[in-house]
Design a protein around this motif. Structure first.
Motif, PDB file in Angstrom:
ATOM      1  N   LEU A 171       0.829  -1.205   0.000  1.00 17.38           N
ATOM      2  CA  LEU A 171       0.000   0.000   0.000  1.00 17.38           C
ATOM      3  C   LEU A 171       0.867   1.260   0.000  1.00 17.38           C
ATOM      4  O   LEU A 171       0.622   2.195  -0.765  1.00 17.38           O
ATOM      5  CB  LEU A 171      -0.934   0.002   1.210  1.00 17.38           C
ATOM      6  CG  LEU A 171      -1.850   1.222   1.354  1.00 17.38           C
ATOM      7  CD1 LEU A 171      -2.769   1.347   0.140  1.00 17.38           C
ATOM      8  CD2 LEU A 171      -2.652   1.127   2.624  1.00 17.38           C
ATOM      9  N   VAL A 172       1.902   1.281   0.828  1.00 19.23           N
ATOM     10  CA  VAL A 172       2.792   2.453   0.878  1.00 19.23           C
ATOM     11  C   VAL A 172       3.494   2.638  -0.460  1.00 19.23           C
ATOM     12  O   VAL A 172       3.633   3.761  -0.958  1.00 19.23           O
ATOM     13  CB  VAL A 172       3.802   2.320   2.038  1.00 19.23           C
ATOM     14  CG1 VAL A 172       4.874   3.391   1.949  1.00 19.23           C
ATOM     15  CG2 VAL A 172       3.086   2.391   3.370  1.00 19.23           C
ATOM     16  N   ILE A 173       3.929   1.549  -1.077  1.00 16.88           N
ATOM     17  CA  ILE A 173       4.602   1.629  -2.377  1.00 16.88           C
ATOM     18  C   ILE A 173       3.653   2.189  -3.435  1.00 16.88           C
ATOM     19  O   ILE A 173       4.042   3.022  -4.250  1.00 16.88           O
ATOM     20  CB  ILE A 173       5.177   0.264  -2.775  1.00 16.88           C
ATOM     21  CG1 ILE A 173       6.395  -0.029  -1.890  1.00 16.88           C
ATOM     22  CG2 ILE A 173       5.549   0.219  -4.255  1.00 16.88           C
ATOM     23  CD1 ILE A 173       6.924  -1.429  -1.999  1.00 16.88           C
ATOM     24  N   LYS A 174       2.399   1.769  -3.416  1.00 17.31           N
ATOM     25  CA  LYS A 174       1.414   2.301  -4.364  1.00 17.31           C
ATOM     26  C   LYS A 174       1.200   3.799  -4.153  1.00 17.31           C
ATOM     27  O   LYS A 174       1.106   4.566  -5.115  1.00 17.31           O
ATOM     28  CB  LYS A 174       0.086   1.553  -4.228  1.00 17.31           C
ATOM     29  CG  LYS A 174       0.135   0.157  -4.789  1.00 17.31           C
ATOM     30  CD  LYS A 174      -1.171  -0.565  -4.580  1.00 17.31           C
ATOM     31  CE  LYS A 174      -1.053  -2.013  -5.051  1.00 17.31           C
ATOM     32  NZ  LYS A 174      -2.258  -2.785  -4.788  1.00 17.31           N
ATOM     33  N   ILE A 175       1.141   4.218  -2.895  1.00 15.12           N
ATOM     34  CA  ILE A 175       0.963   5.639  -2.594  1.00 15.12           C
ATOM     35  C   ILE A 175       2.174   6.439  -3.083  1.00 15.12           C
ATOM     36  O   ILE A 175       2.029   7.486  -3.721  1.00 15.12           O
ATOM     37  CB  ILE A 175       0.734   5.856  -1.080  1.00 15.12           C
ATOM     38  CG1 ILE A 175      -0.623   5.282  -0.675  1.00 15.12           C
ATOM     39  CG2 ILE A 175       0.838   7.336  -0.713  1.00 15.12           C
ATOM     40  CD1 ILE A 175      -0.818   5.180   0.833  1.00 15.12           C
ATOM     41  N   LEU A 176       3.383   5.943  -2.803  1.00 10.09           N
ATOM     42  CA  LEU A 176       4.595   6.644  -3.248  1.00 10.09           C
ATOM     43  C   LEU A 176       4.677   6.694  -4.774  1.00 10.09           C
ATOM     44  O   LEU A 176       5.158   7.673  -5.339  1.00 10.09           O
ATOM     45  CB  LEU A 176       5.843   5.976  -2.653  1.00 10.09           C
ATOM     46  CG  LEU A 176       6.004   6.144  -1.144  1.00 10.09           C
ATOM     47  CD1 LEU A 176       7.169   5.307  -0.639  1.00 10.09           C
ATOM     48  CD2 LEU A 176       6.181   7.601  -0.767  1.00 10.09           C
ATOM     49  N   HIS A 177       4.190   5.646  -5.431  1.00 11.72           N
ATOM     50  CA  HIS A 177       4.171   5.636  -6.895  1.00 11.72           C
ATOM     51  C   HIS A 177       3.227   6.721  -7.424  1.00 11.72           C
ATOM     52  O   HIS A 177       3.570   7.467  -8.336  1.00 11.72           O
ATOM     53  CB  HIS A 177       3.749   4.263  -7.404  1.00 11.72           C
ATOM     54  CG  HIS A 177       3.556   4.211  -8.885  1.00 11.72           C
ATOM     55  ND1 HIS A 177       4.601   4.264  -9.769  1.00 11.72           N
ATOM     56  CD2 HIS A 177       2.434   4.128  -9.627  1.00 11.72           C
ATOM     57  CE1 HIS A 177       4.130   4.209 -10.999  1.00 11.72           C
ATOM     58  NE2 HIS A 177       2.812   4.128 -10.939  1.00 11.72           N
ATOM     59  N   ARG A 178       2.044   6.824  -6.830  1.00 19.21           N
ATOM     60  CA  ARG A 178       1.076   7.841  -7.254  1.00 19.21           C
ATOM     61  C   ARG A 178       1.615   9.258  -7.040  1.00 19.21           C
ATOM     62  O   ARG A 178       1.275  10.169  -7.791  1.00 19.21           O
ATOM     63  CB  ARG A 178      -0.242   7.671  -6.496  1.00 19.21           C
ATOM     64  CG  ARG A 178      -1.030   6.487  -6.946  1.00 19.21           C
ATOM     65  CD  ARG A 178      -2.374   6.412  -6.258  1.00 19.21           C
ATOM     66  NE  ARG A 178      -2.955   5.104  -6.449  1.00 19.21           N
ATOM     67  CZ  ARG A 178      -3.490   4.377  -5.496  1.00 19.21           C
ATOM     68  NH1 ARG A 178      -3.563   4.842  -4.261  1.00 19.21           N
ATOM     69  NH2 ARG A 178      -3.982   3.185  -5.761  1.00 19.21           N
ATOM     70  N   LEU A 179       2.446   9.419  -6.024  1.00 21.06           N
ATOM     71  CA  LEU A 179       3.037  10.726  -5.755  1.00 21.06           C
ATOM     72  C   LEU A 179       4.237  11.018  -6.656  1.00 21.06           C
ATOM     73  O   LEU A 179       4.806  12.104  -6.612  1.00 21.06           O
ATOM     74  CB  LEU A 179       3.473  10.819  -4.287  1.00 21.06           C
ATOM     75  CG  LEU A 179       2.340  10.815  -3.262  1.00 21.06           C
ATOM     76  CD1 LEU A 179       2.913  10.713  -1.851  1.00 21.06           C
ATOM     77  CD2 LEU A 179       1.481  12.063  -3.405  1.00 21.06           C
ATOM     78  N   GLY A 180       4.646  10.025  -7.450  1.00 25.49           N
ATOM     79  CA  GLY A 180       5.764  10.210  -8.365  1.00 25.49           C
ATOM     80  C   GLY A 180       7.130   9.993  -7.745  1.00 25.49           C
ATOM     81  O   GLY A 180       8.148  10.367  -8.325  1.00 25.49           O
ATOM     82  N   PHE A 181       7.177   9.387  -6.574  1.00 26.10           N
ATOM     83  CA  PHE A 181       8.453   9.186  -5.890  1.00 26.10           C
ATOM     84  C   PHE A 181       9.285   8.083  -6.536  1.00 26.10           C
ATOM     85  O   PHE A 181      10.485   8.248  -6.718  1.00 26.10           O
ATOM     86  CB  PHE A 181       8.211   8.855  -4.414  1.00 26.10           C
ATOM     87  CG  PHE A 181       9.476   8.665  -3.632  1.00 26.10           C
ATOM     88  CD1 PHE A 181      10.262   9.754  -3.310  1.00 26.10           C
ATOM     89  CD2 PHE A 181       9.881   7.411  -3.225  1.00 26.10           C
ATOM     90  CE1 PHE A 181      11.442   9.597  -2.593  1.00 26.10           C
ATOM     91  CE2 PHE A 181      11.057   7.232  -2.515  1.00 26.10           C
ATOM     92  CZ  PHE A 181      11.834   8.331  -2.196  1.00 26.10           C
ATOM     93  N   ALA A 182       8.649   6.961  -6.883  1.00 20.90           N
ATOM     94  CA  ALA A 182       9.380   5.842  -7.487  1.00 20.90           C
ATOM     95  C   ALA A 182       8.387   4.890  -8.141  1.00 20.90           C
ATOM     96  O   ALA A 182       7.253   4.757  -7.691  1.00 20.90           O
ATOM     97  CB  ALA A 182      10.178   5.090  -6.430  1.00 20.90           C
ATOM     98  N   GLU A 183       8.833   4.259  -9.205  1.00 25.19           N
ATOM     99  CA  GLU A 183       8.032   3.228  -9.849  1.00 25.19           C
ATOM    100  C   GLU A 183       7.860   2.060  -8.888  1.00 25.19           C
ATOM    101  O   GLU A 183       8.795   1.712  -8.156  1.00 25.19           O
ATOM    102  CB  GLU A 183       8.717   2.731 -11.122  1.00 25.19           C
ATOM    103  CG  GLU A 183       8.777   3.752 -12.229  1.00 25.19           C
ATOM    104  CD  GLU A 183       7.416   3.995 -12.859  1.00 25.19           C
ATOM    105  OE1 GLU A 183       6.613   3.047 -12.941  1.00 25.19           O
ATOM    106  OE2 GLU A 183       7.156   5.130 -13.259  1.00 25.19           O
ATOM    107  N   ALA A 184       6.705   1.448  -8.910  1.00 26.38           N
ATOM    108  CA  ALA A 184       6.450   0.318  -8.019  1.00 26.38           C
ATOM    109  C   ALA A 184       7.418  -0.829  -8.294  1.00 26.38           C
ATOM    110  O   ALA A 184       7.867  -1.514  -7.376  1.00 26.38           O
ATOM    111  CB  ALA A 184       5.005  -0.153  -8.162  1.00 26.38           C
TER     112      ALA A 184
END
Length: 80
Positions: A42-55
Motif C-alpha cells: 500500500l505504501v509503495i502504491k501511494i509513493l508511486h502515485r506521488l511520483g516518488f518511485a516506480e512500483a
C-alpha cells in the motif's frame, strides 16, 4: 520529481586515462519499508502515485534481518 534524485540507470564512469568527469557526485540512499506485506504494498502504491518511485523499482518482499518482519527496499541516487 525532485532534481536531487537521478535514475539508477544513469552511469557516470569515464574511460581510463580520461580527465576527471564533470558529472556531480552521487550517493546511494537506501529506503526500507517494514511492515505487513499488505502494508508495504500500500505504501509503495501511494509513493508511486506521488511520483516518488516506480512500483517495480522496489525489491521483492524479503524478511528484515533484525526483526524478521516483511520488508521491501528501494535505492535512490542522491546527486550533490
Amino acid at each position: 520529481m525532485s532534481e536531487e534524485f537521478i535514475p539508477n540507470s544513469e552511469i557516470y564512469s569515464a574511460p581510463p586515462g580520461s580527465p576527471t568527469p564533470t558529472q556531480p557526485s552521487r550517493e546511494p540512499i537506501h529506503i526500507s519499508i517494514i511492515g505487513s506485506a499488505t502494508g508495504t504494498d500500500l505504501v509503495i502504491k501511494i509513493l508511486h502515485r506521488l511520483g516518488f518511485a516506480e512500483a517495480r523499482a522496489w525489491s521483492k518482499l524479503q524478511n528484515d534481518p533484525n526483526t524478521g518482519r516483511p520488508m521491501r527496499v528501494l535505492t535512490k541516487w542522491l546527486r550533490y
